[in-house]
Design an enzyme around this catalytic site. Sequence first.
Site, mmCIF file in Angstrom:
data_model
loop_
_atom_site.group_PDB
_atom_site.id
_atom_site.type_symbol
_atom_site.label_atom_id
_atom_site.label_comp_id
_atom_site.label_asym_id
_atom_site.label_seq_id
_atom_site.Cartn_x
_atom_site.Cartn_y
_atom_site.Cartn_z
ATOM 1 N N CYS A 121 0.451 4.551 7.011
ATOM 2 C CA CYS A 121 -0.188 4.377 8.319
ATOM 3 C C CYS A 121 0.761 3.617 9.256
ATOM 4 C CB CYS A 121 -1.495 3.626 8.161
ATOM 5 S SG CYS A 121 -2.521 4.314 6.840
ATOM 6 N N CYS B 282 -19.508 2.809 7.918
ATOM 7 C CA CYS B 282 -18.827 2.081 8.982
ATOM 8 C C CYS B 282 -17.545 2.850 9.248
ATOM 9 C CB CYS B 282 -18.519 0.655 8.520
ATOM 10 S SG CYS B 282 -17.457 -0.258 9.650
ATOM 11 N N CYS C 183 -19.816 -5.311 2.599
ATOM 12 C CA CYS C 183 -19.075 -4.152 3.082
ATOM 13 C C CYS C 183 -17.748 -4.139 2.347
ATOM 14 C CB CYS C 183 -18.839 -4.277 4.588
ATOM 15 S SG CYS C 183 -17.816 -2.952 5.255
ATOM 16 N N CYS D 286 -17.077 -8.514 4.623
ATOM 17 C CA CYS D 286 -16.335 -7.257 4.469
ATOM 18 C C CYS D 286 -15.064 -7.522 3.659
ATOM 19 C CB CYS D 286 -15.924 -6.714 5.827
ATOM 20 S SG CYS D 286 -17.292 -6.557 6.960
ATOM 21 N N CYS E 275 0.187 -0.147 10.311
ATOM 22 C CA CYS E 275 -0.285 -1.139 9.339
ATOM 23 C C CYS E 275 0.822 -2.000 8.731
ATOM 24 C CB CYS E 275 -1.054 -0.440 8.227
ATOM 25 S SG CYS E 275 -1.901 -1.616 7.147
ATOM 26 N N ARG F 113 -18.539 -2.302 16.988
ATOM 27 C CA ARG F 113 -17.850 -3.572 16.713
ATOM 28 C C ARG F 113 -16.552 -3.684 17.488
ATOM 29 N NH1 ARG F 113 -17.271 -3.721 11.362
ATOM 30 N NH2 ARG F 113 -19.441 -4.374 11.266
ATOM 31 N N CYS G 268 0.825 -1.213 0.000
ATOM 32 C CA CYS G 268 0.000 0.000 0.000
ATOM 33 C C CYS G 268 0.863 1.269 0.000
ATOM 34 C CB CYS G 268 -0.914 -0.003 1.220
ATOM 35 S SG CYS G 268 -2.073 1.377 1.216
HETATM 36 N N1 SAM Z 1 -6.757 0.608 3.047
HETATM 37 C C1 SAM Z 1 -8.035 0.835 3.556
HETATM 38 C C2 SAM Z 1 -8.067 1.958 4.544
HETATM 39 O O1 SAM Z 1 -7.065 2.249 5.183
HETATM 40 O O2 SAM Z 1 -9.141 2.533 4.724
HETATM 41 C C3 SAM Z 1 -8.695 -0.381 4.166
HETATM 42 C C4 SAM Z 1 -7.966 -1.366 5.011
HETATM 43 S S1 SAM Z 1 -7.340 -0.803 6.551
HETATM 44 C C5 SAM Z 1 -6.326 -2.143 7.012
HETATM 45 C C6 SAM Z 1 -8.737 -0.797 7.650
HETATM 46 C C7 SAM Z 1 -8.524 -0.426 9.087
HETATM 47 O O3 SAM Z 1 -7.924 -1.486 9.809
HETATM 48 C C8 SAM Z 1 -7.648 0.758 9.399
HETATM 49 O O4 SAM Z 1 -8.284 1.976 9.226
HETATM 50 C C9 SAM Z 1 -7.338 0.523 10.870
HETATM 51 O O5 SAM Z 1 -8.299 1.169 11.678
HETATM 52 C C10 SAM Z 1 -7.441 -0.989 11.042
HETATM 53 N N2 SAM Z 1 -6.133 -1.577 11.297
HETATM 54 C C11 SAM Z 1 -5.138 -1.772 10.401
HETATM 55 N N3 SAM Z 1 -4.046 -2.304 10.998
HETATM 56 C C12 SAM Z 1 -4.343 -2.440 12.306
HETATM 57 C C13 SAM Z 1 -3.613 -2.905 13.442
HETATM 58 N N4 SAM Z 1 -2.356 -3.321 13.342
HETATM 59 N N5 SAM Z 1 -4.217 -2.917 14.644
HETATM 60 C C14 SAM Z 1 -5.496 -2.479 14.755
HETATM 61 N N6 SAM Z 1 -6.230 -2.019 13.725
HETATM 62 C C15 SAM Z 1 -5.665 -1.988 12.520
HETATM 63 FE FE1 SF4 Z 2 -2.894 1.129 3.349
HETATM 64 FE FE2 SF4 Z 2 -2.901 -0.089 5.697
HETATM 65 FE FE3 SF4 Z 2 -3.144 2.538 5.601
HETATM 66 FE FE4 SF4 Z 2 -5.176 0.977 4.724
HETATM 67 S S1 SF4 Z 2 -4.426 1.138 6.799
HETATM 68 S S2 SF4 Z 2 -4.335 2.811 3.732
HETATM 69 S S3 SF4 Z 2 -3.980 -0.741 3.904
HETATM 70 S S4 SF4 Z 2 -1.345 1.369 4.943
#
Ligand code: SAM
Ligand code: SF4
Length: 328
Positions: free
Chosen positions: A58, A189, A129, A98, A61, A261, A54
């Site tokens: 973040c 959501c 979703c 989802c 992530c 959730r 990606c």
């Molecule tokens: N890329 C898209 C986005 O960021 O909207 C969708 C997937 S992203 C992985 C969805 C959500 O998963 C993130 O906004 C975050 O809140 C949650 N998430 C991701 N990694 C996580 C982690 N290590 N621990 C807890 N929540 C996590």
């Molecule tokens: Fe990409 Fe992970 Fe951020 Fe979603 S949460 S935008 S998958 S880096």
Amino acid sequence: MKKSLESWTRASAWSIYDMSLMDLLFEAQSVHREHFDSNRVQISKLLSIKTGGCAEDCAYCSQSARNGSQLSASKLMEIDRVLTEAGKARDRGATRYCMGAAWREPKDRDMDALIAMIAGVKALGMETCMTLGMLTEEQAVQLAEAGLDYYNHNIDTSERYYAEIISTRTFADRLNTLERVREAGIKVCSGGILGMGETVEDRIDMAVTLANLAEPPESVPINMLMPQKGTPLEDTLPLDPIAFVRMIALARILMPRSYIRLSAGRNQMSDEMQALCIFAGANSIFVGDTLLTADNPEEDADRVLFEKIGISPMGSNGLPDRNEAGQP
Ligand code: SAM
Ligand code: SF4
Ligand code: DTB
């Protein structure tokens, strides 16, 4: 204490968050019972339809190409494979499917496949979703027309703390996509992550932002950070469980009609903590041993927990079941 026509403020939310835990739990459970059957929990299942690589940064992530996790990037999954997985999830009791993609935003060339996935999952009798990153107005409308029920797009934390966690987009970008999703007629959501080093004020501000949206999200995922190897947050210390439970209760009181959730992090929670979260008003979970990339409790463990505490899964289509009093 009850919300009137005016908005929640940090101060009014704080006065709830800060009550004695017993008073807070009692209030949250009372509000919960006014709107839901408190012995039922909605079951969702996640599938990563495009993993890793990606472009966003973040800090939490595993899927960011900028983080040092060892995850290899995949292409968008074949439609047939998505539908096979969705069928298995439905047979195991999931009522909402989802589909998540590690994208900053979808490319227009991916829309046809996404639309086919929505149609296929709906045909299996489940709610759909998706979480695909930012959307243009046109993409939101296309997903709505395909019949997408929910779009997940988390604000993740407070506006103030956002830049500490993500630099490749802004809090305002997030709110803009949420508005486009709402305008297109898709249910929202949106929630966040607790335990990323933010303050209690940041958590309260996040809940206030969600509750004060023109319409609060129908679904509010509260994730506990699952520290991922190779990410800037990998060594973050675990959050105090009581602080987490308090936030579930606050979310329930501020957003009485939303599904709250209990999302990522259940694998690190004791049965007692999960039971307290459910008592505090959480009424939806993800099942299955994998979330997108991270671990989740085995289905057997969830079945045992549900039996121990007398919770049953909500009926199909995610519609609120009627409780004995005939209330939705
Ligand atoms: N890329 C898209 C986005 O960021 O909207 C969708 C997937 S992203 C992985 C969805 C959500 O998963 C993130 O906004 C975050 O809140 C949650 N998430 C991701 N990694 C996580 C982690 N290590 N621990 C807890 N929540 C996590
Ligand atoms: Fe990409 Fe992970 Fe951020 Fe979603 S949460 S935008 S998958 S880096
Ligand atoms: C949400 O708030 N939590 C889910 C869902 N929305 C997409 C994702 C949790 C991801 C946990 C980390 C992982 O599996 O990589």
